[in-house]
Each structure stands twice: as C-alpha cells, then as structure tokens.
Write an enzyme that holds these catalytic residues in place. Structure first.
Site, PDB file in Angstrom:
ATOM      1  N   ASN A   1      54.909  72.530 101.526  1.00 52.73           N
ATOM      2  CA  ASN A   1      54.433  73.738 100.687  1.00 52.73           C
ATOM      3  C   ASN A   1      53.485  74.534 101.736  1.00 52.73           C
ATOM      4  O   ASN A   1      52.308  74.038 101.993  1.00 52.73           O
ATOM      5  CB  ASN A   1      53.534  73.445  99.361  1.00 52.73           C
ATOM      6  CG  ASN A   1      53.013  74.671  98.972  1.00 52.73           C
ATOM      7  OD1 ASN A   1      52.502  75.427  99.331  1.00 52.73           O
ATOM      8  ND2 ASN A   1      53.136  74.501  97.452  1.00 52.73           N
TER       9      ASN A   1
ATOM     10  N   GLU B   1      56.369  77.907  98.327  1.00 53.85           N
ATOM     11  CA  GLU B   1      55.176  79.038  98.304  1.00 53.85           C
ATOM     12  C   GLU B   1      55.204  79.854  99.668  1.00 53.85           C
ATOM     13  O   GLU B   1      54.111  80.202 100.485  1.00 53.85           O
ATOM     14  CB  GLU B   1      53.795  78.345  98.126  1.00 53.85           C
ATOM     15  CG  GLU B   1      53.402  78.042  96.946  1.00 53.85           C
ATOM     16  CD  GLU B   1      51.990  77.979  96.309  1.00 53.85           C
ATOM     17  OE1 GLU B   1      51.345  79.000  96.072  1.00 53.85           O
ATOM     18  OE2 GLU B   1      51.399  76.708  96.669  1.00 53.85           O
TER      19      GLU B   1
ATOM     20  N   ASP C   1      57.602  70.865  96.034  1.00 56.78           N
ATOM     21  CA  ASP C   1      56.503  70.511  95.418  1.00 56.78           C
ATOM     22  C   ASP C   1      56.775  70.474  93.973  1.00 56.78           C
ATOM     23  O   ASP C   1      56.766  71.472  93.206  1.00 56.78           O
ATOM     24  CB  ASP C   1      55.314  71.820  95.675  1.00 56.78           C
ATOM     25  CG  ASP C   1      54.138  71.691  94.865  1.00 56.78           C
ATOM     26  OD1 ASP C   1      53.690  70.693  93.877  1.00 56.78           O
ATOM     27  OD2 ASP C   1      53.341  72.523  95.065  1.00 56.78           O
TER      28      ASP C   1
ATOM     29  N   ASN D   1      54.925  69.635  91.407  1.00 57.48           N
ATOM     30  CA  ASN D   1      53.420  69.890  90.469  1.00 57.48           C
ATOM     31  C   ASN D   1      53.293  68.897  89.290  1.00 57.48           C
ATOM     32  O   ASN D   1      53.003  69.024  88.213  1.00 57.48           O
ATOM     33  CB  ASN D   1      53.601  71.337  90.032  1.00 57.48           C
ATOM     34  CG  ASN D   1      52.820  72.367  90.927  1.00 57.48           C
ATOM     35  OD1 ASN D   1      51.830  71.958  91.283  1.00 57.48           O
ATOM     36  ND2 ASN D   1      53.240  73.479  91.106  1.00 57.48           N
TER      37      ASN D   1
ATOM     38  N   ASP E   1      53.916  66.084  96.046  1.00 58.17           N
ATOM     39  CA  ASP E   1      55.296  66.875  96.841  1.00 58.17           C
ATOM     40  C   ASP E   1      56.248  65.450  96.944  1.00 58.17           C
ATOM     41  O   ASP E   1      55.696  64.509  97.500  1.00 58.17           O
ATOM     42  CB  ASP E   1      54.895  67.236  98.256  1.00 58.17           C
ATOM     43  CG  ASP E   1      53.679  68.335  97.978  1.00 58.17           C
ATOM     44  OD1 ASP E   1      54.293  69.414  97.843  1.00 58.17           O
ATOM     45  OD2 ASP E   1      52.459  67.987  98.086  1.00 58.17           O
TER      46      ASP E   1
ATOM     47  N   ASP F   1      46.848  73.639 101.786  1.00 60.99           N
ATOM     48  CA  ASP F   1      46.236  72.650 101.119  1.00 60.99           C
ATOM     49  C   ASP F   1      47.108  71.531 100.831  1.00 60.99           C
ATOM     50  O   ASP F   1      46.869  70.315 100.268  1.00 60.99           O
ATOM     51  CB  ASP F   1      45.735  73.009  99.887  1.00 60.99           C
ATOM     52  CG  ASP F   1      46.535  74.118  99.181  1.00 60.99           C
ATOM     53  OD1 ASP F   1      47.839  74.216  99.468  1.00 60.99           O
ATOM     54  OD2 ASP F   1      46.200  74.537  98.158  1.00 60.99           O
ATOM     55  N   HIS F   2      48.560  71.647 101.486  1.00 64.22           N
ATOM     56  CA  HIS F   2      49.391  70.369 101.503  1.00 64.22           C
ATOM     57  C   HIS F   2      49.846  69.938 103.021  1.00 64.22           C
ATOM     58  O   HIS F   2      49.515  70.869 103.814  1.00 64.22           O
ATOM     59  CB  HIS F   2      50.899  70.807 100.708  1.00 64.22           C
ATOM     60  CG  HIS F   2      50.725  71.373  99.347  1.00 64.22           C
ATOM     61  ND1 HIS F   2      51.419  70.804  98.395  1.00 64.22           N
ATOM     62  CD2 HIS F   2      50.296  72.640  98.945  1.00 64.22           C
ATOM     63  CE1 HIS F   2      51.332  71.367  97.322  1.00 64.22           C
ATOM     64  NE2 HIS F   2      50.603  72.511  97.329  1.00 64.22           N
TER      65      HIS F   2
END
Length: 271
Positions: free
Chosen positions: A7, A34, A147, A149, A218, A247-248
């Site tokens: 991501n 993303e 991802d 989520n 992930d 942030d991943h």
C-alpha cells in the site's frame, strides 16, 4: 519468484521511495494499493525505466490499484469485482502474470461503523469471497494480495483494546476473513510465522512506528498449488523507516518454480 504487495499511500508523492525499493529488492511481481491518482497521472514512464510493465486502475485522490511485472507484461483479466458494476471505487485488478493469476485488492476500510461505509465493506467482502471461490474452482494457480483492511486475530495487532471499535477489528470483518481462508487459501505470512507477531502497518500517530505498535492488515493468500511452492515470506520493514514513508511496509513471498509435471498439466488443460 518473489511477489510483493505494498500500500503505497500515494504513488506520485512516494515515487522515489517506490523506485528505491524496487531497485533494492527486485520483486518479480508487485501489487500496489492506494495509488491516489487518475489513470492519466500514473507514472508509467518511471515504472518502465525501473524495468517493470504495469496495468493500473486509478482514481483521483482515493483508492487505486496496480500490478507491476518485471520484464513482462501483465495480461489483465478483470477490473472490478463481479456484480459491482455500479461501484465507483477502484479497488480490484486481476491479471495473468508469469503463469499465475494475481488478484490485487484494496478492501474498504469501513469506518465509521455502524453506517453505510461499514455496510459497503461487508458487501464488498462478500463479493470478494464469491469471486475467490470461482478463482479456486478454475484450477489455475492464484494469489490474492493487497490491503485487506482486516486484523485477522488479536495476535495480529499490538494492543487489541486500542482498536476495539474500529472496522478492522469487528467480528463481521474477521468472520469473513475466516470464511475466505476456509475455501482453501493459505495466509502466506501467517504460514511463515505461525507463532510470532508480524506487522505490516503502523499509523502516523502516537509514535506507533517508533514503538513498533503495528497491525497486520496486508495479506498474500495462496491457492493450494501455490501454497506448496511457498519457500519464504516476510515484511520489508526498512521501507517504513525511510523518510516520507507510507504507513505500510511491503509484504512479500518467495515461490519456487512450478514443477515440469504441473506445467505440462496446465498447458494440456489450456489446450
């Protein structure tokens, strides 16, 4: 063969970081989520200069997925999940790459809940489960990477109590992930680390990266035939520690080559 999911959290703003990672790790196949850019703004030239061909499904400011292949062209097989023709979100892309069907996905976050965003998440998940069964039934080697989520269990988060109200932790989300795995998919990272806490995401707040307060959201899921070829899996944590990082961190798996018997059988099935 090395396959990774990442991501990127904005491909244009983090393009230098992406290119550095591609040069250092040299994955054969990459699933990106993303993108946060339109199709026209996707940096195809820079990706090509790095040695990768790509297909992508963009969206202005939000969402967006892409599949990159080193030295070969991904053959797109699907854009969007079946039954979601009216969905305006760019969240699913599928291609035949290097003898494998790769589904790259960015599952909805679902917050806030309850509400329409959480309902959308569950509906999307249900449609993914239905399509995943069809992929398994096809007999092709398949992986679903992206991802998701969803934090599958309390062992996949630094502190469950801090996220109890979040859509990533809800029983409905976790139940759907379990139902997906029950079809016969192997969670590659958990297979590699059955008893360890392994994280792929650290948000930007409260020094979560510095404190290693992470989540595992992930995932790379392998069909039974690909699971037999799994040799290793891991997280490229160093990417998260770079300046202006997503942030991943990328999650990757290593697969050994298909046996000659399997290749002949697959070729005969195609004929």
């Amino acid at each position: 063969m090395r396959v990774a999911t990442f991501n990127i959290n904005g491909i244009r703003s983090r393009l230098p970081a992406l290119l550095d990672w591609l040069e250092r790790d040299q994955p054969d196949i990459v699933c990106l989520q993303e993108l946060k850019c339109t199709d026209a703004a996707f940096p195809e030239g820079a990706i090509a200069d790095a040695g990768y061909q790509a297909i992508w499904h963009g969206q202005a400011s939000w969402n967006g997925v892409a599949i990159l292949s080193k030295g070969s062209e991904p053959l797109e097989t699907r854009r969007g999940l079946p039954g979601m023709g009216k969905d305006t979100h760019s969240r699913y892309l599928e291609a035949a790459v290097k003898g494998v069907i790769v589904g790259c996905l960015y599952l909805p976050n679902g917050n806030p809940r309850p509400g329409p965003k959480f309902d959308y998440k569950l509906d999307w998940f249900d449609r993914l489960i239905a399509h995943a069964q069809n992929l398994l039934d096809s007999g092709h080697p398949v992986m679903l990477a992206g991802d998701f989520n969803v934090v599958p269990t309390d062992e996949d988060i630094y502190n469950p109590k801090s996220w109890l109200k979040d859509a990533l932790m809800q029983p409905e989300s976790r139940e759907r992930y379990r139902r997906l795995l029950a079809q016969g998919w192997t969670d590659a990272l958990r297979k590699q680390f059955p008893n360890e806490r392994v994280y792929t995401f650290w948000d930007y707040f409260r020094q979560h990266w510095q404190r290693d307060a992470g989540l595992r959201i992930d995932h790379v899921l392998l069909s039974p035939d690909l699971a037999k070829r799994l040799t290793s899996a891991g997280v490229d944590r160093w990417v998260r520690g770079e300046a202006h990082a997503s942030d991943h961190a990328p999650t990757s798996v290593e697969l050994k080559a298909a046996s000659a018997t399997r290749r002949r059988r697959h070729a005969k099935a195609k004929d």
